[in-house]
Each structure stands twice: as C-alpha cells, then as structure tokens.
Design an enzyme around this catalytic site. Sequence first.
Site, PDB file in Angstrom:
ATOM      1  N   GLU A 245      -9.502   6.223   3.261  1.00  0.00           N
ATOM      2  CA  GLU A 245     -10.350   5.169   3.811  1.00  0.00           C
ATOM      3  C   GLU A 245      -9.448   3.978   4.066  1.00  0.00           C
ATOM      4  OE1 GLU A 245      -9.748   5.453   0.648  1.00  0.00           O
ATOM      5  OE2 GLU A 245      -9.251   3.372   0.187  1.00  0.00           O
TER       6      GLU A 245
ATOM      7  N   SER B 211       1.559  -9.666  -0.992  1.00  0.00           N
ATOM      8  CA  SER B 211       1.256  -8.235  -0.838  1.00  0.00           C
ATOM      9  C   SER B 211       1.525  -7.680   0.554  1.00  0.00           C
ATOM     10  CB  SER B 211      -0.199  -7.975  -1.231  1.00  0.00           C
ATOM     11  OG  SER B 211      -1.070  -8.768  -0.450  1.00  0.00           O
TER      12      SER B 211
ATOM     13  N   LYS C  88       0.813  -1.223   0.000  1.00  0.00           N
ATOM     14  CA  LYS C  88       0.000   0.000   0.000  1.00  0.00           C
ATOM     15  C   LYS C  88       0.844   1.269   0.000  1.00  0.00           C
ATOM     16  CE  LYS C  88      -4.159  -1.936   0.300  1.00  0.00           C
ATOM     17  NZ  LYS C  88      -5.194  -1.742  -0.728  1.00  0.00           N
TER      18      LYS C  88
HETATM   19  C1  LIG Z   1      -1.668  -6.998   2.489  1.00  0.00           C
HETATM   20  C2  LIG Z   1      -2.811  -6.597   1.648  1.00  0.00           C
HETATM   21  N1  LIG Z   1      -2.993  -7.200   0.462  1.00  0.00           N
HETATM   22  C3  LIG Z   1      -4.030  -6.888  -0.330  1.00  0.00           C
HETATM   23  C4  LIG Z   1      -4.961  -5.943   0.048  1.00  0.00           C
HETATM   24  C5  LIG Z   1      -6.116  -5.697  -0.851  1.00  0.00           C
HETATM   25  O1  LIG Z   1      -6.037  -4.497  -1.566  1.00  0.00           O
HETATM   26  P1  LIG Z   1      -5.730  -4.467  -3.102  1.00  0.00           P
HETATM   27  O2  LIG Z   1      -6.641  -5.437  -3.753  1.00  0.00           O
HETATM   28  O3  LIG Z   1      -5.981  -3.066  -3.505  1.00  0.00           O
HETATM   29  O4  LIG Z   1      -4.319  -4.851  -3.296  1.00  0.00           O
HETATM   30  C6  LIG Z   1      -4.812  -5.279   1.266  1.00  0.00           C
HETATM   31  C7  LIG Z   1      -5.788  -4.258   1.681  1.00  0.00           C
HETATM   32  O5  LIG Z   1      -5.846  -3.786   2.742  1.00  0.00           O
HETATM   33  C8  LIG Z   1      -3.706  -5.616   2.084  1.00  0.00           C
HETATM   34  O6  LIG Z   1      -3.519  -5.037   3.262  1.00  0.00           O
END
Ligand SMILES: Cc1ncc(COP(=O)(O)O)c(C=O)c1O
Lengths: 393, 262
Positions: free
Chosen positions: A111, A377, A89
């Site tokens: 948000e 992620s 993020k």
């Molecule tokens: C570690 C992590 N992966 C994925 C996401 C999902 O968001 P996005 O689909 O925008 O990557 C989040 C959202 O809070 C997150 O914290």
Amino acid sequence: MKYTVNEKGYYGKFGGAYIPEMLYPNVEELRTRYLDIIYEEGFQKEFHKLLRDYVGRPTPLYLAKRLSEKYGATIYLKREDLCHTGAHKVNNTIGQILLAKRLGKQKIIAETGAGQHGVATATVCALMGMECIVYMGKIDMERQRPNVERMRILGTTVVPALSGSMTLKDATNEAMRHWINNPTDTHYIIGSVVGPHPYPDMVARFQSVISEEMKKQLQEEIGNPYPDYVFACVGGGSNAAGAFYHFLDDEHVTLVASEAAGKGVDSGESAATTALGKPGVLHGSKTILMQTEDGQVVEPYSISAGLDYPGIGPIHAHLFDVGRVKFVSATDDEAMNAGLELSRMEGIIPAIESAHALAALSQFTFEKDDVVVVNLSGRGDKDLETYIRWGKY
Amino acid sequence: MKNRIKDLFASGKGNILSVYYTAGFPTFDSTAAIATALEKGGADIIEIGIPYSDPVADGPTIQESNKIALENGVTLPKILEQVKLIRKTVKIPIILMGYVNPVMQYGIERFAKDAAAAGVDGVILPDLPMDAFLAEYKTTFEAANLSNTFLISPTTSEDRIRKIDNETDGFIYAVSASSITGAKGEFADTQLQYFDRLKTMKLKNPFLIGFGISDHATFAKASSYGAGAIVGSAFINVLKKSANVASDSEAFAVSLKNNSKS
Ligand SMILES: Cc1ncc(COP(=O)(O)O)c(C=O)c1O
C-alpha cells in the site's frame, strides 16, 4: 529492552494480530519465521551490503549550523532524504524483499500514501525481478503524481483504491483484501510499523539502522552516542521507530514524535492521532486511532499524504501511553513554513512529512549545549507541486 | 440456559439456511422487515451485520451495503433497538456479525449484556483473534449466554481447526475459499475436497459453509457436506435492486431452500 514487543505480539496494551482467519496462515508463517530469517548470517550480509551499495548507507549525520544558531542548540539532521529513492522507506523494503524471497514468495503487494513506500517497493521488486502491485488511494494518486509514474517506470502496477476516503487507510484495506484472495504466492510488504504482529516489530527492526548509525556518528562527532533530543514525524511511525529504537532504554534522551495537525488539532481536519484518537483496532492491531464514538474510523486530513493516516503503530501507542515519547503536532502551515525555512537556511528541500518534525523544534526551549537530532525522513522532490501551490517563497 | 443456536443444531435439522444482511440497508428501517420476511420464507438463522467503515474481509457488495447503512445513520445502539423490535415476533436465532472495533468501543461487557437482553443469540467477529477472545471476551460472552462463532478457511491447518472446534459452542463458520466475501458461481473441485476433509474430521460442532453461496444449487451442494450454508452478498444484491424488501426477502429465502423458484 523494555519497550520492545513481547512474545505474544503486544507492546503493553497494544499490538496483537486482529486479522480474519483467512490471513492467519500467512501472518503465522511470518510470525514463526521472521526472527530466524532476518538474523541468519547470510541474510544480514546481503541486507547490509544492499544498504551500503544500493541505498547509500550510512546516511550522513549533518550538522545544520544555521538552523542550530536559530534554535540555540546543536542540531544535526539524519539525512534519510539521501537514501536511494528519497526516503527511509527503502530500509524496510530491502529487508522485506529478502525475507519474501526466503519465504519462497513470487509476488509482492504493497500500500502507499505519499508514494514513497510504493516507489521503494517497486524499486526492490525491479531489483529482484519480482511482480509487484501497489494499492494507492485515488486522491493520493492525484496529489503525488510523480511517484505514481516512478512506480510505473519501475514496472509496477498501481491500482487505485476507490473505497472509503480513497487515501492511505483505504489502500491498506485493499492490499489486505488482495492478500486474503492470494494467500500462498504473495507477500505483503507493509510500509510502516502498523499491521498485525509481527509487522510492527519487523519493520521497526529494519528501520532501526537509523538510530544504530546515529549513535556511531554522534560518538565520532561529539564523543558521546547520546543526543539530548531526537525528533521524528509520525504517520504510521516507521521513521520515528527507527530513529528512536536504540535510544528507547536511554531515558535521558528525550524522544519527540510530531504528528500532522492538518488545519489545526480541533479543526475537524487533522491527522493528530494521539490528540484525537482512542484505543481500538485498525489494520490488524490494537492501537490508538481516530474514530467516532461508535467505533467507525474517522477520515483524517493532512497536507502531507504520508502522514494522512488515522492511526499510529502499536509501538507508538504504547510509547505514548507510558509517556516515553513526547507527542506534539504541527499544522499544515507550520510544516510548510519549516520546510521553506530548511530550504532557505540549509539548502535542503525536505519532504513535507519530515517538515513536520522540523516544525516541532520551535515548540521547545533548548539549552545552549543541547544536542538535537532531527530525522529528515525524506526529500521534497515528490512534493514540488504542493510547495508550488503553497507559494509564499 | 436456553440458546436458540444451540437448540437449532441440537434438533439435528439439516439444510440450515443462515442469511446475512447489513443492518440499516437499504434503508434505516428495513432491518426489522427483512428479518420477519426471511423467517417467513424459511430461513433458519439471521445474521445481522453491524456496518463498519473499514470492512477488510468484505468484497465490493458488502462494502457498499456497509457504507450506505452508515450513511443511513445506523449505529450499534440503534441495531440493538432494532433487534429488540424484531424479537417481538421472530423466533429463529439472531446473530450479530461485524468487526471488533465497534464492539470494543461499546464496551465488551455492556455489549454482551445489552445484546443478550435484546434477544441476540450469537456473535461473529471475523477480526477478533482466538487469543484475544479467550483472554478478554469468552467469560463475558458465556455469562450472557452468547455463542461465539469462529471462521475457518481452506488454508486453516487441521490442528487449528481442532483447536477452534474445542473453543466453539454452537457452530463453525467454514469460509468456502481463500477470499473476501462475494457471490460466485459453482464450487471448484479444490473447494469440494476441502468440504470433504471437514466432513471426515468429525468435529464436535456442526459447520455452516459461507462465502460464494448464491442460489439454490450452491446452497444445496454446500448443505450436503455440512449442516447448511450462509448466504450474504447474493442477498445484498437482491436488496439493492428491490422495490419491496419484505416480499423479495421472503422470496429469496424460499428460492434458496427450494428448487421450485429460479
Ligand atoms: C518522507 C516520509 N516521511 C515519513 C513518512 C511517514 O511514514 P512513517 O511514519 O512510517 O515514517 C512518509 C510516508 O510516506 C514519508 O514518505
């Protein structure tokens, strides 16, 4: 680039800026200026320096040997979990705060669902000395307690969203309302590839550093920038957009997006948007969303707060529509098991969001020489309570 | 073709009172009773809200009425049935106001046809952008003789106001402040300057001022700049507390138009 946004702000049938007139000047200012600002040399320099020195980029591309053995392919993990603040993020919030400064804004709103985007926003606001308010659903505040306190330690005001289902969609509504009420001095840092144009494109560009690095690292590692597969989880879709971005035109790379099936796609408690949704308008763009026949937004469910969202970004709606990305889903059970598996096999406790991407691996049969990249992620620190409650370890 | 909104403004009438309320609030069946009573009390236009799960441009009052209306089982097809019923007696223009997604799901052409057949004269969809309206809605709405109203706000540029004026055939909805909906007290000087600016622009369409109109004083003040004003949240607050929605609705319209009641 075949799959990027057109000059009207659309990806095929999806996208646009479905916003009340009160937001038009803000969004229009962004639309007309974002590309000039972010591709200006000084911006790029500052952005990349912060990504290197502050975020810790490039993040490693790690060959997960034991996982590879288990799934019969060469599996790499793109270690976004090692970013400062613990998830991808922050790539976006660094970009947007630099942009907000150049737009002359003094205040930031955001948000958050899991709290990762909130923490990443609170972090860059502390870094730049800007006032910050983060809206977070009351339910999410309860299930992501540590992140609420992290934001507060960083000097951010966390405002509970008490409307609707009191989760991410409602926090987004509240942030939009705040922006309508404060149109001149405030920039709204949206946390995913959602919202009115140009947000989806802008956030995708900031996150595209993920696939840019993957390509370089694969070139070094295997002498070829192209993997056979890239896996990512999809809430709104920002980590997936970033992980897919530089492979979109390379049709021989199979792109896999994993949605949260919650207690099962057909259980009535799910957040598998492409499986359950239809085209419509959510949070300022035409996209695919979960809704009733009458067009009311359905409250989703997932064990993972970051994936507990009834829509996906318009870029993903388009990639789904034209079949460029394969959409699959993983249940709470499957994701938690995959998270525990990675913990035991590789010594990495993933965010439950990311565990949904890992859980999708078992739905594929790989060739022995397939190269697979899973976008990890985020890290699981914020999810410890959920892991503990889940037990089974 | 006859359109009650165009006829009303063509008549040159001033102090036009347009009252917004959410269909199916406070009870499922109150929609028709309220319409009849508002007309009796002197309202010139009624704006019936299509409730929506995610009303981003609305403050707490209208958010709550939307939520209750949905819990009461209101849907767009049911609202169209209610309008049909209302049209048996009510003569003043009826506008449907709501967010675009329910209309999109109903189907644009089907919506235009059914709304017009039920007796609807116009539509306000605050989150439908002009470009999408022009590309996908305009022809259909025009064919059904439905007028479409755009919003403008204090931050809308003069260029864009002119563009909106050009694409409008009815009236312009001038949002009084950069804000979500909600009843407020008096107007600030900056708001009055904005109303003045609109007045001197000599637009081809009349404008009604909305957001923050709560009583006779704010209604009269707003009407002195434009053709009249729109009241929403203040009326929802009355309905929320009402033991008799018909008599309270009538009294509300009377009190807004005339200074006799406080
Ligand atoms: C570690 C992590 N992966 C994925 C996401 C999902 O968001 P996005 O689909 O925008 O990557 C989040 C959202 O809070 C997150 O914290």
